[in-house]
Design a protein around this motif. Structure first.
Motif, PDB file in Angstrom:
ATOM      1  N   ALA A  61       0.839  -1.195   0.000  1.00  0.00           N
ATOM      2  CA  ALA A  61       0.000   0.000   0.000  1.00  0.00           C
ATOM      3  C   ALA A  61       0.873   1.244   0.000  1.00  0.00           C
ATOM      4  N   GLY A  62       0.397   2.278  -0.653  1.00  0.00           N
ATOM      5  CA  GLY A  62       1.129   3.533  -0.681  1.00  0.00           C
ATOM      6  C   GLY A  62       0.803   4.336  -1.909  1.00  0.00           C
ATOM      7  N   VAL A  63       1.825   5.026  -2.450  1.00  0.00           N
ATOM      8  CA  VAL A  63       1.695   5.784  -3.695  1.00  0.00           C
ATOM      9  C   VAL A  63       2.362   4.991  -4.809  1.00  0.00           C
ATOM     10  N   PHE A  64       1.639   4.805  -5.915  1.00  0.00           N
ATOM     11  CA  PHE A  64       2.154   4.083  -7.066  1.00  0.00           C
ATOM     12  C   PHE A  64       2.329   5.045  -8.244  1.00  0.00           C
ATOM     13  N   LYS A  65       3.357   4.790  -9.025  1.00  0.00           N
ATOM     14  CA  LYS A  65       3.575   5.503 -10.275  1.00  0.00           C
ATOM     15  C   LYS A  65       3.156   4.601 -11.423  1.00  0.00           C
ATOM     16  N   ILE A  66       2.333   5.145 -12.324  1.00  0.00           N
ATOM     17  CA  ILE A  66       1.889   4.408 -13.503  1.00  0.00           C
ATOM     18  C   ILE A  66       2.286   5.224 -14.724  1.00  0.00           C
ATOM     19  N   THR A  67       3.130   4.658 -15.569  1.00  0.00           N
ATOM     20  CA  THR A  67       3.626   5.371 -16.732  1.00  0.00           C
ATOM     21  C   THR A  67       2.584   5.354 -17.851  1.00  0.00           C
ATOM     22  N   PRO A  68       2.762   6.213 -18.883  1.00  0.00           N
ATOM     23  CA  PRO A  68       1.851   6.151 -20.036  1.00  0.00           C
ATOM     24  C   PRO A  68       1.827   4.776 -20.697  1.00  0.00           C
ATOM     25  N   ALA A  69       2.917   4.009 -20.532  1.00  0.00           N
ATOM     26  CA  ALA A  69       2.960   2.643 -21.071  1.00  0.00           C
ATOM     27  C   ALA A  69       2.322   1.628 -20.125  1.00  0.00           C
ATOM     28  N   LYS A  70       1.725   2.112 -19.030  1.00  0.00           N
ATOM     29  CA  LYS A  70       0.999   1.297 -18.056  1.00  0.00           C
ATOM     30  C   LYS A  70       1.917   0.391 -17.235  1.00  0.00           C
ATOM     31  N   GLU A  71       3.132   0.851 -16.993  1.00  0.00           N
ATOM     32  CA  GLU A  71       4.050   0.163 -16.083  1.00  0.00           C
ATOM     33  C   GLU A  71       3.866   0.753 -14.692  1.00  0.00           C
ATOM     34  N   ILE A  72       3.735  -0.097 -13.680  1.00  0.00           N
ATOM     35  CA  ILE A  72       3.449   0.355 -12.326  1.00  0.00           C
ATOM     36  C   ILE A  72       4.625   0.056 -11.399  1.00  0.00           C
ATOM     37  N   SER A  73       4.904   1.000 -10.503  1.00  0.00           N
ATOM     38  CA  SER A  73       5.944   0.794  -9.493  1.00  0.00           C
ATOM     39  C   SER A  73       5.541   1.535  -8.229  1.00  0.00           C
ATOM     40  N   LEU A  74       6.033   1.051  -7.095  1.00  0.00           N
ATOM     41  CA  LEU A  74       5.736   1.671  -5.809  1.00  0.00           C
ATOM     42  C   LEU A  74       6.702   2.833  -5.567  1.00  0.00           C
ATOM     43  N   VAL A  75       6.163   3.993  -5.211  1.00  0.00           N
ATOM     44  CA  VAL A  75       6.973   5.175  -4.917  1.00  0.00           C
ATOM     45  C   VAL A  75       7.292   5.250  -3.434  1.00  0.00           C
TER      46      VAL A  75
END
Length: 323
Positions: A61-75
């Motif tokens: 849980a937290g803040v996630f980054k989602i790129t325009p290419a729909k790649e997700i990572s935890l910030v």
């Protein structure tokens, strides 16, 4: 990510941008912002497969980054997030609401600052009362304090400074003051905040079922009011930017409107439907975040559906969207 509906993404239509209704992809997306590179930053939760865990997965849980290419990572791992904002240098501010227990005082919520990229995290403030809304503008940080405080304050620019009251009579919930100074008005559970290109500040005055607006002279008025008859007519999120003629709001439980009451997305009936068709005919489920990218596409954190939806809005005359 799910397969997109086939066909042209024409004006007025809606799609799922990210999420498949499964917590393994994204769950409970809420606060939502977009950076200058059109990366989405969203609060939420997801399940990570882990054969060593009792249920076969672990939560993240937290803040996630989602790129325009729909790649997700935890910030960052932070729970209880109520608002996100970027400053002009691209640093991310995260408003975290913590609830008191028998060992803690009421003022325990925290505002974090995270350098993007890099991830260095610092605490900006730690004595906020049920903070729900956040603005970061030109070096100023403005926060709404909901239950108990019922005010909107500007944080001090230096350590040890005092909060500056922007709106509301602190610790005096109610409704009063339209047409007069915002600092003498009463609010009832102020939550989401927004500022338009003219410098007007908008407040979701949830307990009064209104959106209040403060002009550049500090005078407060009601921008839009909803009936107390319907339990669904509660403004929960407000969004403004330079590509909008007037701000947009989400109304609990299932619509996105502009401040003139025109429907942008959602039928008002909670559910999931409508991808690939007109946004006004689609069903949403507790939308809790709004943001717009550099192309003018509108993103909706559709929390109850575990998805982020995207709308290609109709633009020009008769709409809130500037061509």
């Amino acid at each position: 990510p799910p397969a997109q509906p086939t066909g042209e993404f024409t004006e007025g239509t809606i799609r799922t941008f990210f999420g498949a209704g499964s917590p393994a992809v994204i769950a409970n997306p809420g606060a939502l912002v977009i950076d200058a590179s059109d990366n989405l930053f969203v609060s939420g939760f997801r399940q990570i497969p882990d054969p060593t865990a009792p249920l076969g997965f672990r939560g993240e849980a937290g803040v996630f980054k989602i790129t325009p290419a729909k790649e997700i990572s935890l910030v960052t791992r932070i729970t209880g997030i109520t608002a996100l904002a970027f400053d002009s240098q691209g640093s991310l501010f995260v408003l975290e609401e913590r609830f008191p227990d028998q060992f803690q005082s009421q003022n325990i919520s925290v505002l974090h600052k995270i350098l993007i990229p890099g991830g260095t995290q610092t605490t900006v403030a730690s004595n906020l009362t049920h903070p729900r809304g956040l603005l970061v503008i030109g070096g100023r940080i403005i926060v709404s304090e909901s239950e108990f405080a019922n005010d909107v304050v500007e944080l001090p620019s230096s350590s040890g400074g005092a909060f500056k009251l922007i709106a509301g009579k602190t610790n005096q919930p109610g409704f009063s003051g339209d047409g007069g100074p915002a600092v003498e008005a009463q609010l009832d559970r102020p939550e989401a905040l927004a500022i338009d290109s003219l410098g007007k500040i908008f407040i979701c005055d949830v307990g009064n079922r209104r959106v209040r607006v403060i002009d550049t002279n500090g005078i407060i008025n009601t921008a839009i009011a909803f009936s107390f008859v319907s339990s669904n007519d509660i403004p929960t999120v407000i969004f403004a930017n330079a590509n909008l003629r007037i701000p947009l709001i989400t109304v609990e439980v299932a619509k996105v409107l502009d401040l003139e009451g025109n429907v942008i997305a959602g039928t008002g009936i909670s559910g999931f439907s409508g991808d690939g068709g007109p946004a006004v005919n689609a069903q949403l489920n507790d939308p809790r975040g709004l943001a717009m990218d550099s192309k003018g596409f509108l993103y909706i954190a559709d929390r109850g559906n575990n998805r982020i939806r995207i709308v290609n809005p109709k633009r020009g005359a008769g709409t809130p969207f500037i061509q």
